[in-house]
Design a protein around this motif. Structure first.
Motif, PDB file in Angstrom:
ATOM      1  N   GLY A  63      18.628  -8.905  -2.332  1.00 47.44           N
ATOM      2  CA  GLY A  63      18.519  -9.147  -0.898  1.00 47.44           C
ATOM      3  C   GLY A  63      19.678  -8.518  -0.139  1.00 47.44           C
ATOM      4  O   GLY A  63      20.718  -8.193  -0.705  1.00 47.44           O
ATOM      5  N   LEU A 105      20.590 -12.468   1.263  1.00 45.25           N
ATOM      6  CA  LEU A 105      19.311 -13.089   1.592  1.00 45.25           C
ATOM      7  C   LEU A 105      18.373 -13.009   0.394  1.00 45.25           C
ATOM      8  O   LEU A 105      18.616 -12.262  -0.558  1.00 45.25           O
ATOM      9  N   THR A 109      13.484 -10.427   2.120  1.00 43.62           N
ATOM     10  CA  THR A 109      13.659 -11.043   3.440  1.00 43.62           C
ATOM     11  C   THR A 109      14.362 -10.066   4.381  1.00 43.62           C
ATOM     12  O   THR A 109      15.438  -9.543   4.061  1.00 43.62           O
TER      13      THR A 109
END
Length: 240
Positions: A63, A105, A109
């Protein structure tokens, strides 16, 4: 109909259709930028404007953990404050802009955050070159600014501005930023190459001590040579 002539004709038509599809795909370009910016008041010289950024997640294994942005001319790091961001993310000013980030994240995302800018500059458009860093260290660079309507592979977020409102004027710049809000610029290449003052002093002292030691050693050698010469001379006189 003669099937002998039909097959080559079908083959040529198929190749032509495939070529057309390839041409369309090449000229269509990307459907949308992977990093975008919008404004609550997209006008030149507008004050206290909220800029909202969205960076699309592209990695399938990690992420987004940080976004580093280079501010366009006319916006200084001390004129920016964080308004909204993912949980535990913080904004840190840099010499040419800011970095916003924190805990990575979830994979897949998109990173969304917003800042408040004291005043937008008097310009027609603003480009916010962005570096996306993922939890695994991968970096995506959205730093290309298209000109003349051309397509680019890694476009930077660009905000088009309307004309300034009637009577709008640039506000006076703020006082010099404090060290706690804006870090000092990184040392120049020459300064980085030079050793720190303490190290230079230590090196100088070491060099001085080394020179003194060499001098003393040379004096001792000369003295020893002199003594040997004197003893040999006196021994020769005694034998004569």
């Amino acid at each position: 109909m003669n099937t002998t002539h039909t097959r080559p004709l079908r083959r040529r038509l198929g190749l032509a259709a495939a070529g057309s599809l390839v041409l369309v795909a090449m000229t269509a370009g990307p459907a949308a930028a992977h990093a975008e910016v919008t404004a609550s008041d997209p006008r030149a010289l507008a004050e206290n404007v909220t800029l909202s950024f969205t960076s699309e997640a592209e990695s399938d294994t990690a992420g987004i953990s940080e976004l580093r942005v280079v501010l366009p001319t006319g916006i200084t790091p001390d004129a920016v404050t964080l308004k909204d961001a993912p949980k535990e993310w913080k904004l840190t000013p840099t010499p040419d802009g800011y970095a916003v980030g924190g805990t990575a994240l979830a994979t897949g995302t998109d990173a969304e955050y917003s800042i408040t800018v004291r005043q937008l500059p008097d310009a027609k458009s603003l480009a916010f070159k962005t570096l996306e860093t993922y939890g695994d260290g991968k970096v995506s660079r959205w730093i290309e600014v298209p000109t003349g309507g051309e397509k680019v592979d890694n476009p930077a977020p660009v905000l088009d501005l309307k004309a300034a409102a009637s009577g709008a004027k640039p506000i006076a710049p703020s006082a010099s930023p404090t060290p706690s809000t804006v870090p000092s610029a990184p040392p120049s290449a020459a300064a980085a190459a030079a050793p720190p003052a303490s190290a230079a002093s230590a090196e100088k002292d070491t060099g001085g001590r080394t020179g003194a030691v060499v001098g003393v050693a040379a004096a001792v050698v000369l003295l020893a040579v002199g003594i040997v010469w004197w003893l040999r001379r006196n021994r020769g006189r005694g034998q004569a």
